[in-house]
Design a protein around this motif. Sequence first.
Motif, short mmCIF file in Angstrom:
data_model
loop_
_atom_site.label_atom_id
_atom_site.label_comp_id
_atom_site.label_asym_id
_atom_site.label_seq_id
_atom_site.Cartn_x
_atom_site.Cartn_y
_atom_site.Cartn_z
N LEU A 148 3.08 6.44 2.20
CA LEU A 148 4.18 7.14 1.55
C LEU A 148 3.69 8.45 0.94
O LEU A 148 4.34 9.50 1.07
CB LEU A 148 4.80 6.25 0.46
CG LEU A 148 5.96 6.84 -0.32
CD1 LEU A 148 7.13 7.12 0.62
CD2 LEU A 148 6.38 5.90 -1.42
N ILE A 149 2.54 8.42 0.31
CA ILE A 149 1.98 9.64 -0.30
C ILE A 149 1.62 10.65 0.78
O ILE A 149 1.94 11.84 0.66
CB ILE A 149 0.76 9.28 -1.17
CG1 ILE A 149 1.22 8.44 -2.37
CG2 ILE A 149 0.02 10.53 -1.63
CD1 ILE A 149 0.09 7.83 -3.16
N ASN A 157 0.83 -1.18 0.00
CA ASN A 157 0.00 0.00 0.00
C ASN A 157 0.88 1.25 0.00
O ASN A 157 1.75 1.41 0.85
CB ASN A 157 -0.91 -0.02 1.23
CG ASN A 157 -1.97 1.05 1.17
OD1 ASN A 157 -2.01 1.83 0.23
ND2 ASN A 157 -2.81 1.10 2.17
N ARG A 158 0.66 2.16 -0.93
CA ARG A 158 1.51 3.35 -1.07
C ARG A 158 0.89 4.57 -0.39
O ARG A 158 1.47 5.64 -0.41
CB ARG A 158 1.74 3.63 -2.54
CG ARG A 158 2.54 2.51 -3.22
CD ARG A 158 2.79 2.79 -4.65
NE ARG A 158 3.60 3.99 -4.78
CZ ARG A 158 4.01 4.47 -5.93
NH1 ARG A 158 3.69 3.87 -7.04
NH2 ARG A 158 4.74 5.56 -5.98
#
Length: 56
Positions: A36-37, A32-33
Amino acid sequence: MAENYTDPSGNTQQFRAFVDAREAAAPAAAPNRLPLILGGVAVVLVVAVVAWLALG
């Protein structure tokens, strides 16, 4: 091509084993990004606030 090649569509059992082997070798899902975003957005906001305070 090798002489001992076995066509996986030769019978149902061989085809199911072929499909199961391909599914087991499939790469894992991407992580899952979202964190990070969100972290990147937070850093940009902090830098903008610090720059605004320093220049203001």
